[in-house]
Write an enzyme that holds these catalytic residues in place. Structure first.
Site, mmCIF file in Angstrom:
data_model
loop_
_atom_site.group_PDB
_atom_site.id
_atom_site.type_symbol
_atom_site.label_atom_id
_atom_site.label_comp_id
_atom_site.label_asym_id
_atom_site.label_seq_id
_atom_site.Cartn_x
_atom_site.Cartn_y
_atom_site.Cartn_z
ATOM 1 N N HIS A 115 0.793 -1.228 0.000
ATOM 2 C CA HIS A 115 0.000 0.000 0.000
ATOM 3 C C HIS A 115 0.821 1.272 0.000
ATOM 4 O O HIS A 115 0.268 2.351 0.234
ATOM 5 C CB HIS A 115 -0.908 0.050 1.231
ATOM 6 C CG HIS A 115 -2.033 -0.934 1.202
ATOM 7 N ND1 HIS A 115 -3.267 -0.648 0.671
ATOM 8 C CD2 HIS A 115 -2.099 -2.211 1.619
ATOM 9 C CE1 HIS A 115 -4.052 -1.701 0.790
ATOM 10 N NE2 HIS A 115 -3.368 -2.673 1.367
ATOM 11 N N LYS B 53 -7.940 14.264 4.347
ATOM 12 C CA LYS B 53 -7.115 13.058 4.313
ATOM 13 C C LYS B 53 -6.074 13.207 5.408
ATOM 14 O O LYS B 53 -5.961 14.281 6.013
ATOM 15 C CB LYS B 53 -6.436 12.891 2.955
ATOM 16 C CG LYS B 53 -5.722 14.164 2.459
ATOM 17 C CD LYS B 53 -5.066 13.963 1.109
ATOM 18 C CE LYS B 53 -6.025 14.063 -0.059
ATOM 19 N NZ LYS B 53 -6.008 12.932 -0.935
ATOM 20 N N ARG B 54 -5.277 12.152 5.681
ATOM 21 C CA ARG B 54 -4.204 12.317 6.654
ATOM 22 C C ARG B 54 -3.289 13.473 6.227
ATOM 23 O O ARG B 54 -3.109 13.729 5.038
ATOM 24 C CB ARG B 54 -3.400 11.005 6.769
ATOM 25 C CG ARG B 54 -4.132 9.903 7.497
ATOM 26 C CD ARG B 54 -4.439 10.269 8.930
ATOM 27 N NE ARG B 54 -3.245 10.277 9.753
ATOM 28 C CZ ARG B 54 -3.010 9.459 10.767
ATOM 29 N NH1 ARG B 54 -3.897 8.535 11.092
ATOM 30 N NH2 ARG B 54 -1.907 9.541 11.475
ATOM 31 N N LYS C 183 1.347 14.492 0.681
ATOM 32 C CA LYS C 183 -0.014 14.817 0.229
ATOM 33 C C LYS C 183 -0.161 16.325 -0.025
ATOM 34 O O LYS C 183 -1.124 16.774 -0.612
ATOM 35 C CB LYS C 183 -1.042 14.353 1.258
ATOM 36 C CG LYS C 183 -1.107 12.823 1.414
ATOM 37 C CD LYS C 183 -2.142 12.397 2.430
ATOM 38 C CE LYS C 183 -2.097 10.926 2.810
ATOM 39 N NZ LYS C 183 -2.765 10.044 1.835
ATOM 40 N N THR D 277 -8.343 6.880 -2.039
ATOM 41 C CA THR D 277 -9.712 6.392 -2.165
ATOM 42 C C THR D 277 -10.687 7.541 -1.901
ATOM 43 O O THR D 277 -11.811 7.519 -2.394
ATOM 44 C CB THR D 277 -9.994 5.231 -1.180
ATOM 45 O OG1 THR D 277 -9.437 5.569 0.090
ATOM 46 C CG2 THR D 277 -9.386 3.934 -1.670
ATOM 47 N N LYS E 178 -14.295 8.698 -3.721
ATOM 48 C CA LYS E 178 -15.545 9.057 -3.037
ATOM 49 C C LYS E 178 -16.041 10.422 -3.513
ATOM 50 O O LYS E 178 -17.229 10.631 -3.731
ATOM 51 C CB LYS E 178 -15.324 9.088 -1.519
ATOM 52 C CG LYS E 178 -15.081 7.711 -0.931
ATOM 53 C CD LYS E 178 -14.506 7.780 0.484
ATOM 54 C CE LYS E 178 -13.819 6.469 0.822
ATOM 55 N NZ LYS E 178 -12.920 6.561 1.974
HETATM 56 C C1 NBG Z 1 -2.515 3.889 1.855
HETATM 57 C C2 NBG Z 1 -2.082 4.733 0.658
HETATM 58 C C3 NBG Z 1 -3.280 5.204 -0.131
HETATM 59 C C4 NBG Z 1 -4.146 4.028 -0.496
HETATM 60 C C5 NBG Z 1 -4.501 3.243 0.758
HETATM 61 C C6 NBG Z 1 -5.323 2.021 0.455
HETATM 62 C C7 NBG Z 1 -1.129 3.243 3.769
HETATM 63 C C8 NBG Z 1 0.091 2.574 4.232
HETATM 64 N N1 NBG Z 1 -1.332 3.312 2.464
HETATM 65 O O1 NBG Z 1 -2.850 5.850 -1.296
HETATM 66 O O2 NBG Z 1 -1.344 5.836 1.086
HETATM 67 O O3 NBG Z 1 -5.318 4.458 -1.128
HETATM 68 O O4 NBG Z 1 -3.336 2.819 1.417
HETATM 69 O O5 NBG Z 1 -4.689 1.206 -0.466
HETATM 70 O O6 NBG Z 1 -1.924 3.691 4.575
#
Ligand code: NBG
Length: 851
Positions: free
Chosen positions: A396, A587-588, A593, A693, A697
C-alpha cells in the site's frame, strides 16, 4: 403445527434466533420466523396452519414498523433495563441497534452454517486496521429496513437520524488502508463471497483530534465506554500466543458484516488480548498485590491501542507483539475451522486464501510455517508449498519510511522460532537466486530478507513477497512502480507474481448512506440497481442534456452542501455560503499529500483579493489527522489554523473567501463531507500516493478533481475524461528526473513571485501573531530542500486553480461535468475490486445463502 408451537415457545423464551436453531426450520422460511418474533401476532398465528404461514414467507417486508418498535421497547427493558420514561436517547440507540442485530442474526447464523456445511473455499483477510465507521445506518440500508426503522422511531417519538448520530464509530484504523479493509469486507458480503476478516479489537482506536489556536491536540478514543451492541464475544475461541517469555491469550470478538440486498452476513473477527492467569498467586500470597496483577495488565496492553502512524514505521516492540498476536490467533482459528470440517493441515491452502493487507501481517509467512512444521508435523517442503499457495500480499505504499523492517535483536527476543524459520527461508531463497544469477552478490544483498548494515534488520516486504503467490499494488501506476522500482528484483525473479488491483469504495456507504439527496435523484432517474452494480451509473448519459435533471442535480448537491454548512456553523460557529465553491482536501496530513501546497495557494488568493481582484466566492475546507509524533505535519495544521484565523475575520474576505479546518476527520464526518465537495484536492507529489480512495468518493459524488498524475487519479481522469478534470504538475517520471538532476527549489521560486510573496507573508508572522520563528522549519524546508517538490508544482497548480475559477462561473457546464464524473465512476466500486481479487488471486466463488 407442532413445529409452530415449538417455534412460538422458543421465541417467547429465547428469542427468534434460538427458536430457529431449535426448530430447524428450513432457511427459506426465515422471514416467517422473524415474523413470528412479533408477539402481537403470535396469538393469531397459532390458529393458522404452518403451510399457510410459510407460504407468506417469501413476501417481502413482512416486518412492520410496529413490530420493530415493539422489539426496540423490548430491548430497552431486557437489555438496557430501563423504562421508557427513564430511558435516554443513548438507551434507545442501543435498543434500536440490538433490534436490528436480531434481524441480522438469522442471516449470520445461516451464513456460518452454509459455509461450514458446504466446506467452501474462504478468503481470510488479515489486517491490523479496519476503519469501519458506524454500523447502524449501513446495516439498515443493507438489510432494506431504513424506512421501517424511521417509521418505528416515529412511533416511539424518536428521530432516527439523531439515534444514528449517537453511535460512536469504531475507528480501528488510521486512514486509507483501514478504510479500504472496511469497504472490502462490505463488498465481500454483498457479493456473497465466503470471507472472514481478522484483526485486532483495539480498546482505543485512532485518537480524537481537537484543534486549538496552537494546532492539533490528541485525546484517547474510548469508543467502547458505552458498550458495543454489534459484537458477540466468543469466549470459547481463544488461542495462546508465545511472545518472548510471555504467553498471551487472544479471545475472538465477532461483528457481523451485512451484504446489501442479500442474506449473507460475514464475520469480522477481532482479537482481544488476555492474560492466561487473572493474577499471580505466588506474588499475591507474598502480599505484593500490584505485582500480582502486573502480568495481566501487561498482556492486556497488547490490544489496548492502535498505533496512530500511517505510512511510518516506528519499530516499536509493542507493535511487533500486536502483529504476531493477531496473526497467530487468526491462523490458529483457521486450523480450528479446518479440523471442524474433518480436514487435515495438508488441505489448508485448498480451504483458505489468506490476504496480507500490507506488511503488518507479513509475519504470517513464518508463523504459518511454524504451525505447519512444529504443530502439524509436516516437512519443510510440504509446509512451504502450502504457505506460498495460501498467502498473497497487497502493498500500500511506495514511501521508503513506511516499508517495515525490524531490528534482529528485538525479533530474536520476541520471536526466536519465527526468526529461525525466516533464516531458513532466506537461505533457501538466496540459494535459488544465486543459482539463477551467478556472480551477482549485489543482487543477493538487495533481495535478502535480512538487511545488512550497522543494525541488521528483517525486511517484512521481502518476506511477504517471497512467501506468497501474488503481490499487488493498489492502482496501475503504483503497481507499475512496484514492478519497476521498489520490488524490481523480485518482479524479474517472479514476473507472474506481480499484478494490480485498483482500489475501490463501497457505493452503499459512500453514496446510498452518505448522500441521500443524490441517491433519491439517481433512483428516480435510473432505478436502484446502481447500488448492486455501480456501472449502471453510465445510464445517466442521456440525461446530460435534460434541463430538469440538471436542475435536480444542482438541487441535490446544494442540499448536501447546506448540510455540511450547517455542521460547520454548529461545530465551529463559522458561517459558510453553500452556494460558494467548496474546495476540499480531507485526508491524513502528510508532506507528500502536500496540504501546504493548498495552503500556500490560499494565501496567494488572499493577497489577490486584497489587491482588489474579483474572484468567485470559495470555501476552502481542510480536515485530517497528523501522526502525533510527526512535527512537520503538525506544523502544517498550525499554518492552516493561522490562515483560518486571519482570513475569516478579515472584512475584505467576506463573501469571497472562507477557510475551515474540520477537526477530528472520521468516517462519519466523511459521510457529511464527500457529498458536499465541488473541487476535490488530490495534489500529492506524483509517484507518492499509492492510490487514494477519497479521490474516488468525491468524484463518485459529483466533485471535479484538481490533481496530479498520481495513484488512482490517473485512472479517474481516464474514465471521467480530461475535460472534466483539472490536471497540473509534474508526472512521476518528471519528478524522479528532477530529483536525480539535483532538484533545488530556488530557481523555481525566482520564477514565481506570487508564491514568494505568500511565503514572505507567512515568514513575517502575519499568520502567527507576529511570531516569525514559528513556521521557519516549514518555510526553510520548502525553500532549501523541498523534498516533495511543492515549489516546482506551485505555478502550474495556480494556473489550474484559475481554470477552476473560470469553469465555476459556468454553472451548467460545471454541473454537466459533475454528472459526468459520477456517471463514469462505476469502475471505482469496491465490488469490482473484490471481484478481481476473488477471480484472479483468491479463486473463491460466491455462495448464495437461503432461498
Ligand atoms: C494507503 C495509501 C493510499 C491508499 C490506501 C489504500 C497506507 C500505508 N497506504 O494511497 O497511502 O489508497 O493505502 O490502499 O496507509
Amino acid at each position: 403445527m407442532r413445529l409452530l408451537v415449538t417455534v412460538q415457545e422458543e421465541i417467547m423464551t429465547n428469542g427468534p434466533a434460538v427458536a430457529y436453531r431449535t426448530a430447524r426450520v428450513p432457511s427459506q422460511h426465515l422471514h416467517c420466523i422473524a415474523f413470528l418474533s412479533d408477539p402481537e401476532l403470535l396469538g393469531s398465528l397459532a390458529m393458522t396452519s404452518l403451510g399457510s404461514i410459510f407460504s407468506t414467507a417469501t413476501q417481502p417486508r413482512l416486518l412492520r414498523p410496529e413490530s420493530l418498535a415493539e422489539q426496540i421497547r423490548r430491548h430497552l427493558f431486557s437489555s438496557q433495563a430501563k423504562s421508557p420514561s427513564l430511558a435516554t436517547q443513548h438507551d434507545y440507540s442501543i435498543a434500536l441497534a440490538l433490534a436490528v442485530r436480531d434481524r441480522l442474526l438469522l442471516n449470520w447464523v445461516d451464513t456460518a452454517e452454509a459455509y461450514t456445511h458446504q466446506g467452501v473455499r474462504t478468503a481470510t483477510y488479515l489486517s491490523a486496521e479496519y476503519l469501519l465507521g458506524p454500523h447502524l445506518e449501513n446495516n439498515l440500508v443493507n438489510l432494506g429496513m431504513r424506512e421501517e426503522a424511521e417509521a418505528a422511531c416515529r412511533l416511539l417519538g424518536l428521530n432516527l437520524e439523531q439515534l444514528i448520530a449517537l453511535e460512536p464509530e469504531p475507528g480501528l484504523g488510521n486512514g486509507g488502508l483501514g478504510r479500504l479493509a472496511a469497504c472490502f469486507q462490505e463488498s465481500l458480503a454483498s457479493l456473497e463471497l465466503p470471507a472472514i476478516g481478522y484483526g485486532i479489537r483495539y480498546e482505543f482506536g485512532i485518537f480524537r483530534q481537537s484543534i486549538g489556536p496552537d494546532g492539533q491536540h490528541e485525546s484517547t478514543d474510548a469508543w467502547l465506554t458505552l458498550g458495543n451492541p454489534w459484537e458477540v464475544i466468543r469466549p470459547e475461541w481463544r488461542y495462546p500466543v508465545q511472545i518472548g517469555n510471555r504467553t498471551v491469550i487472544g479471545v475472538a470478538h465477532d461483528t457481523p458484516i451485512t451484504g446489501y440486498g442479500v442474506r449473507t452476513a460475514n464475520t469480522l473477527r477481532l482479537w482481544s488480548a488476555m492474560a492466561p492467569e487473572a493474577f499471580d498467586f505466588a506474588s499475591f500470597n507474598a502480599g505484593d498485590y500490584t505485582r500480582a496483577v502486573l502480568a495481566k495488565m501487561q498482556s492486556e496492553t497488547l490490544s489496548k491501542v492502535l498505533y496512530p502512524n500511517d505510512e511510518f514505521d516506528q519499530g516499536k516492540r509493542l507493535r511487533l507483539s500486536q502483529q504476531i498476536f493477531f496473526v497467530s490467533c487468526s491462523l490458529q482459528d483457521m486450523f480450528r475451522i479446518l479440523r471442524g470440517q474433518g480436514l487435515t493441515a495438508r488441505y489448508f491452502h485448498t480451504k483458505f486464501a489468506v490476504q496480507l493487507n500490507d506488511t503488518h501481517p507479513a509475519i504470517a509467512v513464518a508463523e504459518l510455517m511454524r504451525l505447519l512444521i512444529d504443530e502439524e508435523k509436516l516437512d519443510w517442503d510440504t509446509a512451504w508449498s502450502i504457505t506460498t499457495a495460501s498467502l498473497s500480499y497487497t502493498n500500500h505504499t511506495l514511501l521508503p519510511e513506511a516499508l517495515e523492517t525490524w531490528g534482529l535483536e528485538l525479533f530474536e527476543e520476541l520471536l526466536p522460532r519465527q526468526l529461525q524459520i525466516i533464516y531458513e527461508i532466506n537461505a533457501r531463497f538466496l540459494r535459488m537466486v544465486r543459482i539463477q544469477n551467478p556472480g551477482n552478490p549485489e543482487l543477493l544483498e538487495r533481495v535478502s530478507l535480512i538487511e545488512e548494515g550497522p543494525q541488521r534488520r528483517v525486511r517484512m516486504a521481502h518476506l511477504a513477497v517471497v512467501g506468497s503467490h501474488h503481490t499487488n499494488g493498489v492502482a496501475e501506476l503504483h503497481s507499475q512502480l512496484l514492478r519497476e522500482q521498489v520490488l524490481a528484483d523480485f518482479a524479474r525473479i517472479w514476473p507472474d507474481r506481480f499484478t494490480n488491483v485498483t482500489n475501490g469504495v463501497t457505493p452503499r456507504r459512500w453514496l446510498a448512506v452518505a448522500n441521500r439527496s443524490l441517491s433519491t435523484l439517481l433512483d428516480g432517474a435510473i432505478g436502484e440497481g446502481w447500488r448492486r452494480d455501480l456501472s449502471e451509473l453510465q445510464r445517466l448519459e442521456p440525461l446530460l442534456g435534460d434541463t430538469g435533471f440538471l436542475e435536480g442535480w444542482q438541487a441535490a448537491r446544494l442540499q448536501a452542501k447546506q448540510r455540511l454548512a450547517g455542521h460547520i456553523q454548529d461545530q465551529l460557529g463559522v458561517m459558510v455560503d453553500p452556494t460558494s465553491l467548496f474546495d476540499v482536501q480531507v485526508k491524513r496530513i502528510h508532506e507528500y499529500k502536500r496540504q501546504h501546497l493548498a495552503a500556500l495557494e490560499v494565501v496567494q488568493r488572499y493577497l489577490r483579493l486584497h489587491n482588489g481582484e474579483d474572484l468567485p466566492p470559495r470555501t476552502v475546507i481542510f480536515g485530517g489527522k497528523a501522526a502525533p509524533g510527526y512535527a512537520m505535519a503538525k506544523l502544517i495544521i498550525r499554518l492552516i489554523v493561522g490562515i483560518v484565523e486571519i482570513v475569516n475575520m478579515d472584512p475584505a474576505m467576506r463573501g469571497r473567501l472562507r477557510v475551515v479546518f474540520l477537526p477530528n476527520f472520521s468516517v462519519s464526518l466523511g459521510q457529511l463531507v464527500y457529498p458536499a465537495v465541488d473541487l476535490s484536492e488530490q495534489i500529492s507529489t506524483a509517484g507518492k500516493e499509492a492510490s487514494g480512495t477519497g479521490n474516488m468518493k468525491m468524484a463518485l459524488n459529483g466533485a471535479l478533481t484538481i490533481g496530479t498524475l498520481d495513484g488512482a487519479n490517473i485512472e479517474i481522469r481516464e474514465r471521467v475524461g480530461a475535460d472534466h478534470f483539472f490536471l497540473f504538475g509534474h508526472n512521476a517520471e518528471q519528478v524522479a528526473r528532477l530529483q536525480q538532476e539535483g532538484y533545488h527549489p530556488q530557481p523555481w521560486l525566482e520564477r514565481n513571485p506570487a508564491l514568494r510573496q505568500a511565503i514572505e507573508l507567512i515568514g513575517s508572522g502575519h499568520f502567527s501573531e507576529g511570531d516569525r520563528q514559528l513556521f521557519h522549519p516549514l518555510l526553510a524546508n520548502l525553500c532549501n530542500q523541498d523534498p516533495f517538490q511543492v515549489v516546482a508544482d506551485a505555478a502550474d497548480y495556480s494556473r489550474a486553480q484559475n481554470a477552476v475559477d473560470q469553469a465555476w462561473q459556468q454553472p451548467e457546464a460545471w454541473s454537466r461535468s459533475s454528472i459526468t464524473n459520477t456517471m463514469n465512476c462505476g469502475f471505482f466500486s469496491s465490488d469490482r475490486a473484490i471481484a478481481e481479487y476473488a477471480q484472479r488471486i483468491w479463486k473463491i466463488q460466491s455462495l448464495s445463502i437461503g432461498s
